[in-house]
Design a protein around this motif. Structure first.
Motif, short mmCIF file in Angstrom:
data_model
loop_
_atom_site.label_atom_id
_atom_site.label_comp_id
_atom_site.label_asym_id
_atom_site.label_seq_id
_atom_site.Cartn_x
_atom_site.Cartn_y
_atom_site.Cartn_z
N ILE A 211 9.55 -34.74 -37.59
CA ILE A 211 8.62 -34.88 -36.45
C ILE A 211 7.40 -35.69 -36.86
CG2 ILE A 211 7.09 -33.59 -34.91
CD1 ILE A 211 9.28 -31.35 -35.01
N GLU A 212 6.95 -35.51 -38.08
CA GLU A 212 5.76 -36.22 -38.52
C GLU A 212 6.03 -37.66 -38.91
OE1 GLU A 212 1.89 -35.53 -41.40
OE2 GLU A 212 3.69 -34.35 -41.75
N SER A 215 9.82 -42.57 -37.44
CA SER A 215 9.26 -43.45 -36.41
C SER A 215 9.99 -44.78 -36.27
CB SER A 215 7.78 -43.75 -36.70
OG SER A 215 7.04 -42.55 -36.77
N LEU A 267 0.94 -31.00 -36.20
CA LEU A 267 1.88 -31.88 -35.51
C LEU A 267 1.69 -31.91 -34.00
CD1 LEU A 267 5.14 -30.98 -37.49
CD2 LEU A 267 3.58 -32.87 -37.89
N LYS A 270 1.70 -35.34 -32.43
CA LYS A 270 2.83 -36.23 -32.68
C LYS A 270 3.75 -36.37 -31.47
CE LYS A 270 1.91 -37.21 -36.99
NZ LYS A 270 1.67 -38.58 -37.45
N LEU A 271 3.81 -35.32 -30.63
CA LEU A 271 4.70 -35.33 -29.47
C LEU A 271 3.97 -34.80 -28.25
CD1 LEU A 271 7.88 -33.79 -31.15
CD2 LEU A 271 7.70 -36.15 -30.36
N ALA A 275 7.74 -35.00 -24.13
CA ALA A 275 8.64 -35.38 -25.22
C ALA A 275 9.32 -34.16 -25.82
CB ALA A 275 7.87 -36.14 -26.29
N VAL A 307 14.02 -38.70 -31.37
CA VAL A 307 12.69 -38.36 -31.90
C VAL A 307 11.80 -39.59 -31.90
CG1 VAL A 307 11.42 -37.63 -33.96
CG2 VAL A 307 13.49 -36.40 -33.30
N CYS A 308 12.33 -40.71 -32.37
CA CYS A 308 11.56 -41.97 -32.41
C CYS A 308 11.13 -42.38 -30.99
CB CYS A 308 12.36 -43.09 -33.05
SG CYS A 308 12.68 -42.85 -34.81
N CYS A 310 10.84 -40.46 -28.32
CA CYS A 310 9.93 -39.48 -27.73
C CYS A 310 8.53 -39.58 -28.29
CB CYS A 310 10.48 -38.07 -27.92
SG CYS A 310 11.85 -37.67 -26.81
N LYS A 311 8.40 -40.03 -29.52
CA LYS A 311 7.07 -40.17 -30.11
C LYS A 311 6.28 -41.31 -29.47
CE LYS A 311 6.54 -39.39 -34.59
NZ LYS A 311 6.76 -39.40 -36.05
#
Length: 313
Positions: A211-212, A215, A267, A270-271, A275, A307-308, A310-311
């Protein structure tokens, strides 16, 4: 305090104890809990209360070892079958050997065959005065309504966080205690798994790392390799990842976290909320895909791609 004492702190056991003292103890009981270990410990406490009022350590030891002559643990295989019920009928025909009563612990009852459940019905309806049943199940689904109607249903609630911390404070540091509470959700079996299975901590740390830091394409390649180390436990990893997302969402909404050592608070930026909800929905679909034997690598790649994406929301 040991694990058996820990289960005695639950409301449902305290109710049983009250019923026992008031002589209103039910002869037929259905224990429902997701946690196999908690069910097993509760069953021992249940039998110990009836057999020796929790006062004889030798007797309790024999119950734990499943060698007490008046306490019967069934089935011998994975699910209760007709022949298991017939063996119960045989045991009903003689007096207790050492105690004043006989106790039958029927494990994994939701997987009992319909034929076995139907055969047990009349015994549950006309249970002898010196016989007690505890049917143990992770859920009520699969159990005949006619069986449930003859039982007192005991729902074993998750252990409270302060009780868990007090019990385990001498065997775990702050981060491990948080991990046990986070992963275990009050279920004793999962709490112990978090403490003694290093993979659980690694899966949580990997989820946080993804999550962090996931990217770009190069990150996807790196993290795919790491996640696939848990290929044989991918459903467990996905569930942990979903729980991490849920905790980040709670922290984001409430502005605080109960898990300082696990650093969910780091975090929250981050989202977005949107997301997180999208990712949670995707994870449900990925778990369903795995149940259909879909390619694990493709699922992991798709998770990391999402994940990428949604960030950037």
């Amino acid at each position: 305090m040991n694990k058996y004492d820990l289960i005695k702190t639950t409301e449902v056991y305290q109710k049983l104890l009250k019923d026992y003292n008031n002589k209103t103890f039910s002869h037929c009981n259905l224990l429902v809990s997701n946690d196999k270990l908690s069910r097993e410990i509760f069953a021992v406490n249940f039998a110990s209360l009836l057999i020796c009022e929790d006062k004889d350590e030798v007797v309790i030891h024999n119950i734990v070892k499943k060698i007490h002559p008046d306490v019967f643990f069934l089935p011998k295989s994975d699910s209760l079958k007709v022949e298991d019920v017939e063996s119960i009928f045989d045991k009903l025909n003689y007096f207790p050997v050492e105690a004043n009563c006989k106790v039958f612990i029927l494990e994994n009852f939701s997987s009992a065959t319909i034929q076995a459940q139907n055969k047990l019905l009349k015994t549950l309806e006309e249970t002898p005065n010196n016989v007690y049943f505890l049917l143990c199940s992770e859920r009520e689904d699969g159990i005949l309504p006619t069986i449930k109607s003859r039982c007192q249903i005991l729902e074993l609630q998750p252990l409270k966080e302060d009780i868990i911390k007090g019990f385990f404070r001498n065997v775990a540091d702050e981060k491990l205690l948080e991990l046990g509470n986070f992963y275990g959700r009050g279920e004793l079996g999962k709490i112990e798994e978090a403490f003694y299975n290093p993979a659980i901590s690694k899966m949580v740390d990997l989820s946080l790392d993804i999550i962090e830091n996931c990217s770009a394409s190069k990150d996807i390649l790196k993290f795919t390799v790491q996640v696939l180390e848990y290929k044989n436990n991918l459903v467990k990893f996905l569930n942990i990842f979903a729980d991490v997302l849920e905790e980040i969402l709670k922290t984001k909404i409430l502005g605080k976290s109960n898990y300082n050592a696990l650093k969910f608070k780091n975090l929250v930026d981050k989202l977005s909320v949107e997301a997180i909800l999208i990712l949670q929905e995707k994870i449900i679909k990925f778990i369903e895909m795995l149940s259909r034997f879909c390619n694990s690598t493709l699922i992991v790649d798709e998770l990391l791609i999402q994940v990428c994406k949604c960030k950037m929301l």
